[in-house]
Design a protein around this motif. Structure first.
Motif, PDB file in Angstrom:
ATOM      1  N   ASP B  27       6.659 -37.732 -19.850  1.00 37.18           N
ATOM      2  CA  ASP B  27       5.655 -38.247 -20.775  1.00 37.18           C
ATOM      3  C   ASP B  27       6.317 -39.099 -21.855  1.00 37.18           C
ATOM      4  O   ASP B  27       5.872 -40.195 -22.167  1.00 37.18           O
ATOM      5  CB  ASP B  27       4.885 -37.076 -21.410  1.00 37.18           C
ATOM      6  CG  ASP B  27       3.798 -37.562 -22.355  1.00 37.18           C
ATOM      7  OD1 ASP B  27       3.004 -38.425 -21.922  1.00 37.18           O
ATOM      8  OD2 ASP B  27       3.758 -37.117 -23.510  1.00 37.18           O
ATOM      9  N   LEU B  36       3.978 -45.906 -16.112  1.00 34.53           N
ATOM     10  CA  LEU B  36       3.771 -44.573 -15.564  1.00 34.53           C
ATOM     11  C   LEU B  36       5.007 -44.122 -14.797  1.00 34.53           C
ATOM     12  O   LEU B  36       5.551 -44.837 -13.989  1.00 34.53           O
ATOM     13  CB  LEU B  36       2.561 -44.574 -14.618  1.00 34.53           C
ATOM     14  CG  LEU B  36       2.202 -43.222 -13.992  1.00 34.53           C
ATOM     15  CD1 LEU B  36       1.601 -42.278 -15.009  1.00 34.53           C
ATOM     16  CD2 LEU B  36       1.241 -43.414 -12.839  1.00 34.53           C
TER      17      LEU B  36
ATOM     18  N   ASP C  84       2.355 -32.580 -15.887  1.00 32.89           N
ATOM     19  CA  ASP C  84       2.453 -34.042 -15.899  1.00 32.89           C
ATOM     20  C   ASP C  84       1.389 -34.597 -16.834  1.00 32.89           C
ATOM     21  O   ASP C  84       0.265 -34.885 -16.428  1.00 32.89           O
ATOM     22  CB  ASP C  84       2.268 -34.586 -14.478  1.00 32.89           C
ATOM     23  CG  ASP C  84       2.699 -36.048 -14.396  1.00 32.89           C
ATOM     24  OD1 ASP C  84       2.926 -36.667 -15.460  1.00 32.89           O
ATOM     25  OD2 ASP C  84       2.815 -36.573 -13.283  1.00 32.89           O
ATOM     26  N   ILE C  85       1.777 -34.719 -18.110  1.00 35.80           N
ATOM     27  CA  ILE C  85       0.776 -34.960 -19.153  1.00 35.80           C
ATOM     28  C   ILE C  85       0.697 -36.411 -19.577  1.00 35.80           C
ATOM     29  O   ILE C  85       0.116 -36.738 -20.607  1.00 35.80           O
ATOM     30  CB  ILE C  85       1.093 -34.103 -20.399  1.00 35.80           C
ATOM     31  CG1 ILE C  85       2.552 -34.358 -20.832  1.00 35.80           C
ATOM     32  CG2 ILE C  85       0.875 -32.625 -20.124  1.00 35.80           C
ATOM     33  CD1 ILE C  85       2.915 -33.717 -22.154  1.00 35.80           C
ATOM     34  N   GLN C  86       1.260 -37.323 -18.783  1.00 38.14           N
ATOM     35  CA  GLN C  86       1.202 -38.728 -19.170  1.00 38.14           C
ATOM     36  C   GLN C  86      -0.245 -39.195 -19.262  1.00 38.14           C
ATOM     37  O   GLN C  86      -1.062 -38.849 -18.421  1.00 38.14           O
ATOM     38  CB  GLN C  86       1.927 -39.591 -18.142  1.00 38.14           C
ATOM     39  CG  GLN C  86       3.375 -39.221 -17.948  1.00 38.14           C
ATOM     40  CD  GLN C  86       3.970 -39.981 -16.771  1.00 38.14           C
ATOM     41  OE1 GLN C  86       4.227 -41.158 -16.874  1.00 38.14           O
ATOM     42  NE2 GLN C  86       4.169 -39.297 -15.667  1.00 38.14           N
ATOM     43  N   PRO C  87      -0.542 -39.994 -20.287  1.00 37.35           N
ATOM     44  CA  PRO C  87      -1.928 -40.461 -20.472  1.00 37.35           C
ATOM     45  C   PRO C  87      -2.507 -41.106 -19.214  1.00 37.35           C
ATOM     46  O   PRO C  87      -3.666 -40.856 -18.860  1.00 37.35           O
ATOM     47  CB  PRO C  87      -1.800 -41.490 -21.598  1.00 37.35           C
ATOM     48  CG  PRO C  87      -0.523 -41.171 -22.289  1.00 37.35           C
ATOM     49  CD  PRO C  87       0.364 -40.505 -21.306  1.00 37.35           C
ATOM     50  N   GLU C  88      -1.684 -41.922 -18.534  1.00 31.03           N
ATOM     51  CA  GLU C  88      -2.140 -42.584 -17.305  1.00 31.03           C
ATOM     52  C   GLU C  88      -2.591 -41.557 -16.257  1.00 31.03           C
ATOM     53  O   GLU C  88      -3.581 -41.749 -15.554  1.00 31.03           O
ATOM     54  CB  GLU C  88      -0.977 -43.378 -16.704  1.00 31.03           C
ATOM     55  CG  GLU C  88      -0.911 -44.826 -17.105  1.00 31.03           C
ATOM     56  CD  GLU C  88      -2.147 -45.604 -16.673  1.00 31.03           C
ATOM     57  OE1 GLU C  88      -2.457 -45.611 -15.473  1.00 31.03           O
ATOM     58  OE2 GLU C  88      -2.808 -46.183 -17.565  1.00 31.03           O
ATOM     59  N   ARG C  92      -6.309 -40.853 -14.612  1.00 29.95           N
ATOM     60  CA  ARG C  92      -6.519 -40.920 -13.169  1.00 29.95           C
ATOM     61  C   ARG C  92      -7.252 -39.682 -12.664  1.00 29.95           C
ATOM     62  O   ARG C  92      -8.153 -39.758 -11.834  1.00 29.95           O
ATOM     63  CB  ARG C  92      -5.156 -41.027 -12.488  1.00 29.95           C
ATOM     64  CG  ARG C  92      -5.184 -41.918 -11.284  1.00 29.95           C
ATOM     65  CD  ARG C  92      -3.797 -42.207 -10.820  1.00 29.95           C
ATOM     66  NE  ARG C  92      -3.739 -41.990  -9.376  1.00 29.95           N
ATOM     67  CZ  ARG C  92      -2.617 -41.861  -8.691  1.00 29.95           C
ATOM     68  NH1 ARG C  92      -1.458 -41.891  -9.329  1.00 29.95           N
ATOM     69  NH2 ARG C  92      -2.644 -41.681  -7.394  1.00 29.95           N
TER      70      ARG C  92
END
Lengths: 320, 204, 121
Positions: B27, B36, C84-88, C92
């Motif tokens: 992240d 990403l 998996d905390i990514q904004p993207e 999704r």
């Protein structure tokens, strides 16, 4: 026990540079280590961009590092081995080092104020000049050692081990790039007589001087090495048999015409040369063939060049 | 001889902690690189250190590998060393990712930079899971374009009792690269780590 | 009648953590799966009302499960619980029809909050 009083004297006496920047890369603090060496005063520079205060900072590089530390909240490092210094500071051993500036190890640490929102970077700068100086000395010694390791002590040309290794590489290159390659082996004629007449010192002087005479006739890429007592070899990259024979004749003539002085006497020496060229053989086979040609040159009366030829019987077999 | 083996439950627990730590790290990386990062389950394996050179010799056969080591120290005797292994053909890709294309940084500097970013973000996440915090020593290049890399790895690995092998694959929108990360942990820290894992397991 | 809920995660610890963090008033039969393939098999053979779904898993990952649920128009609610905390990634997941995204390790408060919001407790 109250320990707050320790902070000021410790930061002042610490033998490490401490430089604190805010998230805009402006100077918040530096300690005495930096103040004295850079000849700056904190109160005059606080709030200014670090790049404006310290000349010659690697700006793009440092910006990226600092931004990385701030956004990832992870430390970054820089070692003198990769970047000799970040802040151009003098060091305290001007006599023992040939470098003008302090070699530095730098650690950049993320700091957060007690309010939880103000972020800072603390740069810790350590003097690594001693290590830098030792490393330089070590490298110089290593280079000398390497040179000594590949040269013949008497004549200064390559020694046998190194010369043969290089021949191996050149054969590999000839295979890969389909280049031509040739080899000369030569021997001083009647060297034993020379030694008997003038002593070993005389023989040695001849070897030294002839190495220089022959070395001067060669290209930078040719490799001259001492193969045995009075036997020498030359690797001629990107040279075919014809070219090699030309070079060999030039050497033969130059040696025969050269007048050598030893203890006030003029000596005349000659060489016999065997030539072989690369047609798919191994390095050892090339040497063997040149050696056989050299043997024939001696047998045919010395002071001459003979190129190796495939024996007739082999030739006949191939024809059949 | 002390037994440094992990039970299946302890291994599973550690795997999950690593997983969460990777999530936190990716992240941060994604925000930093503005893209990403696709994460695959990091396969973690506990291996005997003496097996490491053989494993990596098989894996990186005939390729030049660069090894970068970074030491870390935490509270309660937790400490260790991470080793990142890169194949040199990957280096250009990684450099582009981190925006290193247009200045005078040396390859060595670039690799130590990347390694400290990848390992410290991951280890910070792991420390958080373990209610700990780590401090780090500066990264060192152990070998570069070195044929005797297996020997060097062997002599480094010898000093440790346990190796936690984490295969990481970072995949970004336009680029992908993989590198291996090995966590080497000394015996007393292994015992400490197992205690912490047991505490976590006992609370569920 | 009690609801059937599926917890899908490759880690035993994560499944136990989640079970323990579920609100006490949540009345459901809990079944588990340790990867996406097992989850889909369970979903196709049993009446499952709610799925707690991890993303990074071997065999078939959480995204694959979400895509299959969407493609087959299965009638179940999905709460993604992932590291998996990514904004993207969160975006999704929501686009694929998940009800909510919860960061691992899932806190009891956050779970209660989300489940209350959607009338599951």
């Amino acid at each position: 026990m109250q320990l707050d009083w320790l902070l000021q004297p410790l930061l002042a006496q610490l033998n490490t540079g401490v430089l604190v920047l805010n998230d805009q890369h402006q100077i918040v603090f530096f300690n005495q280590f930096i103040a004295r060496r850079a000849d700056k005063r904190l109160e005059h520079t606080q709030g200014q961009l670090v790049y404006d205060v310290f000349d010659d900072l690697p700006r793009a590089w440092l910006q990226r590092k600092l931004d990385g530390v701030l956004s990832l909240q992870a430390p970054a490092f820089s070692s003198w081995e990769q970047r000799q210094y970040i802040l151009k500071l003098p060091h305290l051993r001007p006599l023992s080092s040939d470098s003008l500036y302090m070699a530095q190890n730098c650690t950049m640490l993320p700091l957060t104020a007690p309010d939880g929102v103000s972020h800072y970077v603390c740069m810790l700068i350590e003097d690594a000049t001693d290590a830098y100086v030792y490393q330089l000395q070590l490298q110089q010694s290593m280079a000398q050692l390497e040179l000594a390791n590949r040269t013949d002590g008497l004549t200064g040309v390559y020694n046998r081990r190194y010369w043969q290794q290089q021949l191996g590489y050149e054969v590999a290159r000839a295979v890969r790039y389909q280049h031509s390659l040739a080899l000369l082996l030569f021997d001083l004629d009647k060297f034993k007589q020379l030694n008997d007449q003038y002593g070993h010192q005389g023989g040695d002087a001849v070897l030294v001087e002839l190495s220089a005479v022959i070395g001067a006739l060669l290209r930078d890429t040719d490799l001259l090495g001492r193969y045995g007592g009075e036997e020498f070899g030359v690797v001629l990259p990107e040279t075919d048999l014809q070219g090699a024979v030309l070079v060999a004749n030039r050497i033969c003539k130059a040696v025969a015409e050269h007048q050598l002085l030893f203890n006030g006497q003029t000596l005349n020496v000659t060489v016999s040369i065997g030539v072989s060229s690369y047609k798919g053989q191994t390095a050892d086979e090339l040497i063997q063939q040149a050696d056989m040609a050299l043997y024939n040159a001696k047998r045919q009366g010395r002071n001459r060049v003979v190129a190796w030829q495939e024996p007739a019987e082999v030739y006949l077999k191939q024809v059949k | 001889m002390t037994d440094f083996q992990f039970s299946e439950e302890q291994r599973d627990c550690l795997q999950e902690l690593v997983n969460v730590a990777m999530g936190l790290a990716s992240d941060k990386l994604a925000r930093y690189l503005n893209t990403l990062v696709h994460l695959q389950v990091p396969a973690i394996k506990l291996v005997k250190t003496e097996q490491l050179p053989e494993h990596f010799a098989d894996r990186h056969q005939q390729q030049s590998v660069t090894m970068i080591s970074l030491g870390f120290f935490g509270d309660q005797g937790l400490r260790g060393e991470t080793i990142m292994l890169y194949q040199l053909e990957n280096v250009g890709v990684i450099a582009k990712l981190l925006g290193y294309s247009d200045d005078d940084s040396s390859e060595a500097e670039m690799l130590t930079d990347i390694s400290s970013v990848l390992t410290t973000t991951f280890l910070n996440g792991l420390a958080e899971q373990l209610d700990n915090s780590f401090s780090y020593a500066a990264p060192r290049i152990l070998s570069s374009r070195d044929k005797h890399f297996a020997e060097k790895l062997a002599s480094t690995a010898e000093q440790w009792q346990l190796a936690l092998q984490v295969d990481i694959r970072y995949q970004l929108t336009d680029y992908s690269f993989n590198c291996d990360m090995i966590l080497l942990i000394p015996g007393e820290a292994v015992l400490r780590l197992r205690l912490i894992l047991d505490q976590i397991l006992a609370s569920f | 009648m009690a609801l059937n809920a599926l917890i899908c995660d490759d880690s035993l610890l994560a499944r136990n953590q989640l079970k323990k963090s579920l609100p006490a008033e949540f009345d459901a039969n809990i079944v588990t799966a340790s990867n996406g393939v097992e989850a889909l098999a369970t979903l196709r053979s049993q009446e499952i009302g709610l799925v707690f779904l991890d993303l990074t898993m071997p065999e078939l990952d959480g995204i694959g499960v979400l895509e299959a649920i969407k493609a087959d128009a299965m009638d179940c609610l999905v709460i993604v619980v992932s590291a998996d905390i990514q904004p993207e990634m969160q975006k999704r997941v929501m686009e694929l029809g998940a009800l909510a995204f919860i960061q691992k390790p899932a806190s009891a408060a956050k779970l209660a909050d989300v489940m209350h919001k959607y009338g599951l407790i």
